[in-house]
Motif scaffolding. Sequence first.
Motif, PDB file in Angstrom:
ATOM      1  N   GLY A 251      46.876 -29.445   8.989  1.00 26.42           N
ATOM      2  CA  GLY A 251      47.416 -29.520  10.331  1.00 26.42           C
ATOM      3  C   GLY A 251      46.295 -29.552  11.346  1.00 26.42           C
ATOM      4  O   GLY A 251      45.140 -29.218  11.044  1.00 26.42           O
ATOM      5  N   ASP A 252      46.634 -29.940  12.567  1.00 22.85           N
ATOM      6  CA  ASP A 252      45.624 -30.058  13.616  1.00 22.85           C
ATOM      7  C   ASP A 252      44.931 -28.724  13.892  1.00 22.85           C
ATOM      8  O   ASP A 252      43.768 -28.692  14.292  1.00 22.85           O
ATOM      9  N   ASP A 253      45.647 -27.599  13.635  1.00 24.69           N
ATOM     10  CA  ASP A 253      45.064 -26.280  13.890  1.00 24.69           C
ATOM     11  C   ASP A 253      43.940 -25.944  12.919  1.00 24.69           C
ATOM     12  O   ASP A 253      43.183 -24.989  13.142  1.00 24.69           O
ATOM     13  N   GLN A 254      43.812 -26.719  11.829  1.00 28.89           N
ATOM     14  CA  GLN A 254      42.752 -26.485  10.854  1.00 28.89           C
ATOM     15  C   GLN A 254      41.612 -27.505  10.967  1.00 28.89           C
ATOM     16  O   GLN A 254      40.671 -27.466  10.182  1.00 28.89           O
ATOM     17  N   ARG A 255      41.704 -28.386  11.931  1.00 30.07           N
ATOM     18  CA  ARG A 255      40.684 -29.423  12.090  1.00 30.07           C
ATOM     19  C   ARG A 255      39.283 -28.815  12.223  1.00 30.07           C
ATOM     20  O   ARG A 255      38.316 -29.283  11.616  1.00 30.07           O
ATOM     21  N   GLN A 256      39.151 -27.762  13.043  1.00 28.96           N
ATOM     22  CA  GLN A 256      37.846 -27.140  13.274  1.00 28.96           C
ATOM     23  C   GLN A 256      37.263 -26.572  11.990  1.00 28.96           C
ATOM     24  O   GLN A 256      36.052 -26.634  11.766  1.00 28.96           O
ATOM     25  N   HIS A 257      38.123 -26.037  11.133  1.00 23.13           N
ATOM     26  CA  HIS A 257      37.648 -25.471   9.867  1.00 23.13           C
ATOM     27  C   HIS A 257      37.124 -26.555   8.928  1.00 23.13           C
ATOM     28  O   HIS A 257      36.151 -26.341   8.199  1.00 23.13           O
ATOM     29  N   VAL A 258      37.766 -27.708   8.934  1.00 23.91           N
ATOM     30  CA  VAL A 258      37.268 -28.812   8.103  1.00 23.91           C
ATOM     31  C   VAL A 258      35.938 -29.331   8.653  1.00 23.91           C
ATOM     32  O   VAL A 258      35.037 -29.700   7.889  1.00 23.91           O
ATOM     33  N   GLU A 259      35.784 -29.328   9.974  1.00 23.40           N
ATOM     34  CA  GLU A 259      34.508 -29.731  10.565  1.00 23.40           C
ATOM     35  C   GLU A 259      33.390 -28.770  10.158  1.00 23.40           C
ATOM     36  O   GLU A 259      32.269 -29.189   9.870  1.00 23.40           O
ATOM     37  N   LEU A 260      33.699 -27.473  10.130  1.00 25.95           N
ATOM     38  CA  LEU A 260      32.712 -26.491   9.657  1.00 25.95           C
ATOM     39  C   LEU A 260      32.362 -26.777   8.192  1.00 25.95           C
ATOM     40  O   LEU A 260      31.186 -26.702   7.803  1.00 25.95           O
ATOM     41  N   THR A 261      33.370 -27.083   7.394  1.00 25.08           N
ATOM     42  CA  THR A 261      33.144 -27.408   5.981  1.00 25.08           C
ATOM     43  C   THR A 261      32.181 -28.585   5.844  1.00 25.08           C
ATOM     44  O   THR A 261      31.242 -28.550   5.032  1.00 25.08           O
TER      45      THR A 261
END
Length: 334
Positions: free
Chosen positions: A149-159
């Motif tokens: 979901g869009d709310d997890q976008r930042q976490h994937v960017e950190l990954t």
Amino acid sequence: MTKPRLYSGMQPSADSLQLGNYVGALKPWKALQEEHDAFFSVVDLHALTVPQDPATLREKIRRTAAQYIAAGISPEKSTLYVQSHVPAHTELAWILNTITGFGEAGRMTQFKDKSSRQGADATSVGLFAYPVLMAADILLYQTEVVPVGDDQRQHVELTRDLAERFNSRFGKTFTIPKALIGGDDARIYDLQNPTSKMSKSAESMAGVIWVLDEPAVSAKKIMRAVTDDEGVVAYDREKKPGVSNLLSIYSSLSGRAIPEIVAEYEGQGYGSLKKNLAELVVAEFGPVRERAHELMADPAELDRLLSRNADRANEAAQTTLAAAYDAVGLLRRG
């Protein structure tokens, strides 16, 4: 031809998944598993970032896995397992912790929001390190595609940042993953508060449709959904959030375009739309609910199925973990 590797997961945070989980995750996953080498996890370690009753958590883990399967996630086509059954998740997370900046982790929006509400003393180190464990979940399987979901976008960017940093320092070890973000049509809102996302943490359960709800309960919630005084079936997220939410749900479950549905209900009131949507939801969830209860009625067999899948996941995970250990200079056991 090798299929691209995919990874995603959900927390076992409620007795039942809700409509937003089903539309935003399970339905897309079911389609994605056909074209990908898919790994789907019940991320129980992430659930420990908030207090849990041990016996209840154990039951929720099984119930979540059962709903994955009942909704069409195939343990034969995909690798469907419980996160804690593969120790490499936490082992790789520690390695990634050592290359993650304190400020970098502290800037994660979800952590800032939750910690500001809870206060420093009530916020665990686990919550702080949550995105790093998520990065380990993804990188462990050389994942190429991450549906979130869009709310997890930042976490994937950190990954992605951590994978690139590791590869730069220690040599090519991890695949750089890409996020597959669901569109606005996959965003489901609360039936009583249609400007807020449907969530297990809603103030009132009257606005949340649970996958395992009895049919009459689901229908009643839909018939009582908040709309407006106009009586005109039209899609406008700003001016008509309640009706627009009902149309989004209808479209997501039927596969029909919203303009087509709007045209069908031209000149009709909200009652017809709600009645037909209730019937659609009940018909969609009926077989899922029945199959989930069958699986939960035999926990030993469900556990055996999850164990077999965990063996597959563990084999892939150990290959990546060994490469990461070698890269950073850890001594292999003789």
